[in-house]
Design an enzyme around this catalytic site. Structure first.
Site, PDB file in Angstrom:
ATOM      1  CG  ASP A  74      33.777  35.719  45.524  1.00 14.16           C
ATOM      2  OD1 ASP A  74      33.145  36.279  44.633  1.00 14.16           O
ATOM      3  OD2 ASP A  74      33.542  35.884  46.741  1.00 14.16           O
ATOM      4  CG  ASN A 105      32.493  47.915  48.462  1.00 15.45           C
ATOM      5  OD1 ASN A 105      33.591  48.444  48.366  1.00 15.45           O
ATOM      6  ND2 ASN A 105      31.914  47.324  47.451  1.00 15.45           N
ATOM      7  CG  ASP A 118      35.963  51.254  43.008  1.00 18.26           C
ATOM      8  OD1 ASP A 118      35.275  50.215  43.074  1.00 18.26           O
ATOM      9  OD2 ASP A 118      35.507  52.357  42.674  1.00 18.26           O
ATOM     10  CD  GLU A 154      31.845  40.456  45.168  1.00 18.73           C
ATOM     11  OE1 GLU A 154      31.535  41.377  44.382  1.00 18.73           O
ATOM     12  OE2 GLU A 154      31.034  39.899  45.927  1.00 18.73           O
TER      13      GLU A 154
END
Length: 970
Positions: free
Chosen positions: A843, A851, A860, A887
């Site tokens: 993770d 983000n 991304d 993620e």
């Protein structure tokens, strides 16, 4: 051109006030700051450097819940996420960026006063100038009286607007000629109060003005501020202190005598009856329920002049200053108390019976609680061998016992210290637990075993030498319960045993709480347990604990357990645990409290004897990584206000949509974007949203705290976008807000074009059939070859489709579907071979913050880089790297032992950190990092791979709880 179009090209912040207020909102009781709570105990937020300019002259809240601020840098709008500025660059209608006054107009609109720019009215999304008498250029104050008349204080004097007709009041009306007016308020009796500079206070009532000055009780004729309290009483803030109006004259308030001769630029009456003052040099003061107090510890108030205050519908108090911008005080369920010592990391809490509350810190020694904060106990700290404390208790003789990293200190009632260490016979210097011994003295649990200090003697219990002891409790029967870092023991009659249990091997026991009928409740490293008659009841995943350590376990006297952990502070009803015992419920969940509820840090400190305690008044005190958190179960005010909801923006193919006029969109719309907000400011981070596009979505989508929704490639048709929101207490505004629109078709999507296409297709099909029949004889010899060729082509196409279906579009590695398929195949194969099978769950740490800080495109790219590194590390044999979702990634490692899988996982952690992708919003490192859970199993035909994945998931949770950027094996 309206204001939304003026925003386009600068911030494109179209403001669509499509609010969905619940019908019963106005009937709900409005909240207020609790008048008896110390000012320092309210949640405090300072919006430092977030405004276009630091002077906040006026604050208003519209009926839809939006807050507006008047600053010299423009008109500022706040709906819970960021601040939005309207100035002449964005709205050319506005002649001045210096906004001096804002006031709600009672009809979902806003009055806006400016310096040298006149008056404006904001309605819908349009800012319109309002005509005023000649010579009036600046508006400094705006109020409406009970009759609906609008009052303005201006550069030319006082203006009264009735039925849209403004009139400048002068000598004939009892107003000084061209006076300067500093403040204006309206009272519920129909009157208006106006502060005239150097003259006193004017009161307009029954079409007449009356002047009150020093002869009428005012401390000074220099009046700077006015307010009306909850009883309708007018207050004036003057150059020589405050005064209130009663029986025809002004009076000083003796309780606020500390403000006499202080310049009061701002005062404010809230709905709970409190009066707030902001005198120069005294911070923020309050007169409430017969008690006057001041708080000078608010960071944004130091050396500041307060220019405005507002209490919103949820009871938050907003404070505008001269240069430090905006601040907010809020009522929180929990209170965090800190001090001025060297450390606010609290490790131990204990109240001497009927005496002071003591707090032990990690590096700051002892502190006493002296409302409203912790005060270092310097006289005691000078006598401690270490300021790193772990446990505190007291005995029947009034002596205070303190355990730390350098032994035990016993303080006499007079405060004289006696220190005990290795030289005195203690088995270890780090002391985690203390418990008064029934045979006299104090039981002492250390990192290296148990001892009893009796007088000047230390008696070591040899059977425990080397044991890491974290908790102690001696019951009335003389049995001593011993919580170890790795199990449970009991000492009774000189015999050490496992308390009639299996000893809880591998489980840390941090807390004891005796119950009825000889039962004992335990706070452990994996949840709550109970020991009764040698039987252990475990309340773990079924009670909402997923490897969560319970450091302290307290009873509130109302049928609830309260506990601390690294997830915050939790509450669980004993009745729920009883329902698990009887089978009435299969699963329960605690109520978790965290930073949205008043904690400065959600990490509860523990792994020692007394990280929490209950005081004589019933309050519960929990040590955390940042202060001690106070829970008062009897006074946890909930937020009953459903939040107003608005759809603030709608974008089509990236362009702004004028929401009030939206009807048909397109043709050719490929992407729609909606921005929405719920105006709840008590705990904005805890607001939750759900939305639905009627005509496309079959059910509501849970959005969490995300305030945006995206749709792509919608077919033409009629749609309604709806959004609802809940406040911090889960109270939903289910009516929410909505916008209806129609997507228009392209020419080739129209019905007549499709009909013509269908007819043409049928004609072509008929012709093709006739031609094929005529050519059947010719093609008979070619048929076999054609079938073979097409079969090969179909096989190749299917292979390509299978490859696409198995790949993640963003990263190019396997997707979750392919991973699950390979996992099942590997499990079955290894069930026959007997070889081990390992998995990794990976993770990306704090990816939402990444983000928010770097943008979704950068996010991304980061995910693609992480995937490439993982695939490179995992490659070889039948190993598989996959994107598991969002993620999160996974790796399948056939034939890997747990040790080999851990080695590979550590390599992945190191490789990703070494890549050095910047992550400026991370609390872990300055670069992107990952946490990994590792698990291994020996598959059987009767078993299931889901258990292996669950084990890896639990290990991943532990990795994140222990600080992230690491791999942990199950």
């Amino acid at each position: 051109m309206n204001i939304v179009q003026q925003f386009d090209g600068i911030r494109r912040r179209g403001i669509a006030l499509l609010c969905g207020l619940l019908a019963g909102v106005v009937a709900l009781p409005l909240l207020a700051l609790e008048p008896t709570r110390p000012i320092a105990h309210f949640s405090y937020v300072w919006y430092e450097n977030q405004l276009p300019q630091g002077t906040v002259l006026s604050i208003a809240q519209q009926a839809d819940g939006v807050l507006w601020l008047a600053t010299y840098g423009g008109l500022v709008r706040h709906s819970g996420e960021g601040f939005q500025t309207i100035d002449p660059r964005i709205a050319p209608t506005l002649k001045s960026s210096a906004i001096t006054a804002v006031a709600a107009d009672g009809a979902h609109g806003l009055w806006v006063g400016t310096l040298n720019g006149g008056l404006y009215r904001y309605r819908g999304r349009t800012l319109e100038p309002v005509a005023l008498p000649a010579g009036i250029e600046s508006v400094f104050g705006i109020v409406s009286d009970t009759s609906g008349a609008l009052w303005l204080t201006t550069n030319a004097g006082v203006v009264r607007v009735v039925d849209g007709r403004p009139r400048l009041l002068g000598d004939a009306d009892g107003f000084p000629p061209r006076g300067f007016y500093r403040a204006i308020v309206a009272d519920p009796a129909g009157g208006v109060w106006i502060a005239a500079d150097g003259v006193g206070v004017l009161r307009w009532r029954n079409q007449q003005a009356r002047l009150y000055a020093q002869a009428d009780g005012l401390p000074s004729n220099a009046v700077y501020s006015l307010t009306v309290d909850a009883r309708g009483t007018a207050w004036a803030g003057t150059q020589a202190g405050p005064a209130y109006f009663e029986n025809g004259r002004f009076h000083r308030q003796p309780l606020a005598a500390a403000l006499d001769d202080k310049r009061i630029y701002t005062l404010y009456g809230d709905r709970a009856g409190a009066i707030w003052f902001a005198p120069l040099g005294m911070g923020l003061c309050r007169l409430a329920q017969g008690r006057f107090s001041c708080e000078q510890g608010l960071p944004g108030m130091r050396g500041e002049t307060v220019r405005s205050m507002l209490e919103d519908r949820e009871g938050n108090l907003w404070i505008g200053t001269t240069s430090s911008g905006l601040q907010r005080l809020s009522q929180s369920k929990l209170v965090t108390v800190v001090g001025s010592g060297a450390s606010n990391a609290v490790r131990a809490v204990h109240q001497q019976p009927g005496g002071p509350l003591w707090v032990g810190t990690d590096g700051g020694g002892l502190s006493r609680y002296h409302e409203p904060r912790l005060v270092p106990a310097d006289d005691y700290n000078r006598q401690l061998p270490s300021q790193l404390l772990r446990a505190i208790t007291s005995d029947a003789q009034g002596q205070l016992w303190v355990g730390g990293t350098e032994g035990v200190t016993r303080f006499s009632p007079a405060g004289r210290a006696r220190n005990f260490g290795l030289a005195d016979g203690l088995p270890g210097t780090i002391v985690f637990a203390l418990a008064p011994a029934r045979e006299g003295g104090m039981w002492t649990g250390t990192l290296q075993g148990l001892a009893r200090i009796d007088g000047e003697q230390v008696h070591m219990l040899e059977q425990t030498r080397g044991d890491d002891i974290r908790a102690l409790y001696q019951g009335e029967d003389g049995r001593l319960w011993i919580g170890l870092r790795s199990g449970l023991r009991c000492l009774s009659g000189g015999v050490l045993d496992s308390c009639g249990t299996d000893g809880l091997a591998g489980t840390s026991v941090f807390a004891f709480h005796p119950g009825a009928n000889g039962e004992m409740w335990l706070g452990t490293s994996v949840g709550i347990m109970r020991v009764r008659d040698g039987k252990v009841s475990r309340y773990l995943a079924n009670a909402g604990f997923h490897g969560d350590a319970v450091f302290a376990l307290l009873d509130d006297g109302g049928g609830n357990f309260w506990f601390s952990s690294n997830r915050g502070i939790g509450q669980i009803a004993r009745a729920d645990l009883q329902a698990l015992d009887t089978g009435a419920l299969a699963r329960v969940e605690p109520r978790w409290y965290g930073t949205a509820d008043g904690m400065l840090n959600a990490q509860g400190n523990g792994a020692s004897q007394t990280p929490a305690g209950r005081t004589d008044d019933g309050r519960l005190w929990f040590g955390t990584a940042k202060g001690v958190v106070v829970v008062d179960p009897a006074r946890m005010q909930g937020n009953l206000q459903p939040p107003p909801v608005a759809i603030e923006r709608m974008l089509a193919n990236g362009g702004e949509v004028d929401l009030p006029e939206v009807a048909g969109l397109g043709p050719g719309i490929e992407r729609l974007e909606f921005h929405f907000a719920a105006m709840s400011y008590l705990a904005p981070a805890a607001v939750r949203y759900r939305y639905r596009l009627e005509g496309f979505d079959r059910q509501w989508r849970e959005a969490g705290d995300n305030r945006r929704a995206y749709y792509t490639n919608l077919p033409p048709g009629d749609y309604v976008f709806r959004v609802m929101a809940s406040n911090n207490d889960g109270v939903w505004n289910e009516q929410g807000a909505s916008v209806a629109f129609k997507l228009l078709p392209l020419w080739h999507q129209t019905w007549w074009v499709r009909l013509l296409g269908l007819l043409a297709g049928l004609g072509l099909l008929g012709g093709a059939v006739r031609w094929r029949l005529r050519a059947a004889g010719i093609r008979e010899r070619q048929l076999t070859d054609e079938v073979a060729r097409r079969t090969d082509a179909l096989r190749e196409a299917n292979q390509q489709l299978a490859l696409i279906a198995a790949q993640d579009a963003l990263t190019g590695i396997a997707n979750r579907r392919e991973f699950n398929r390979c996992m099942v195949q590997a499990w079955q194969a290894h069930a026959h071979s007997g070889d081990p099978l390992s998995v990794l769950l990976v993770d990306v740490d704090e990816f939402k913050a990444y983000n928010d800080n770097h943008g979704h495109l950068a996010g991304d790219a980061a995910l693609a880089t992480v995937a490439a590194i993982l695939a490179d590390q995992v490659k070889g044999g039948q190993n598989l790297a996959a994107r598991y979702g969002g993620e999160e990634f996974a790796a399948l490692l056939p034939g890997y032992t747990l040790e080999a899988a851990m080695q590979l996982a550590n390599n992945v952690v190191a490789a990703i950190q070494a890549r050095g992708m910047p992550h400026h919003a991370s609390s872990v490192a300055e670069v992107v990092t990952v946490s990994i859970g590792v698990a291994m199993a020996s598959p059987t035909l009767e078993g299931s791979p889901e258990a292996l994945l669950h084990a890896a998931d639990r290990a991943l949770y532990v990795a994140k709880a222990q600080g992230r950027n690491r791999a942990i094996a199950a």
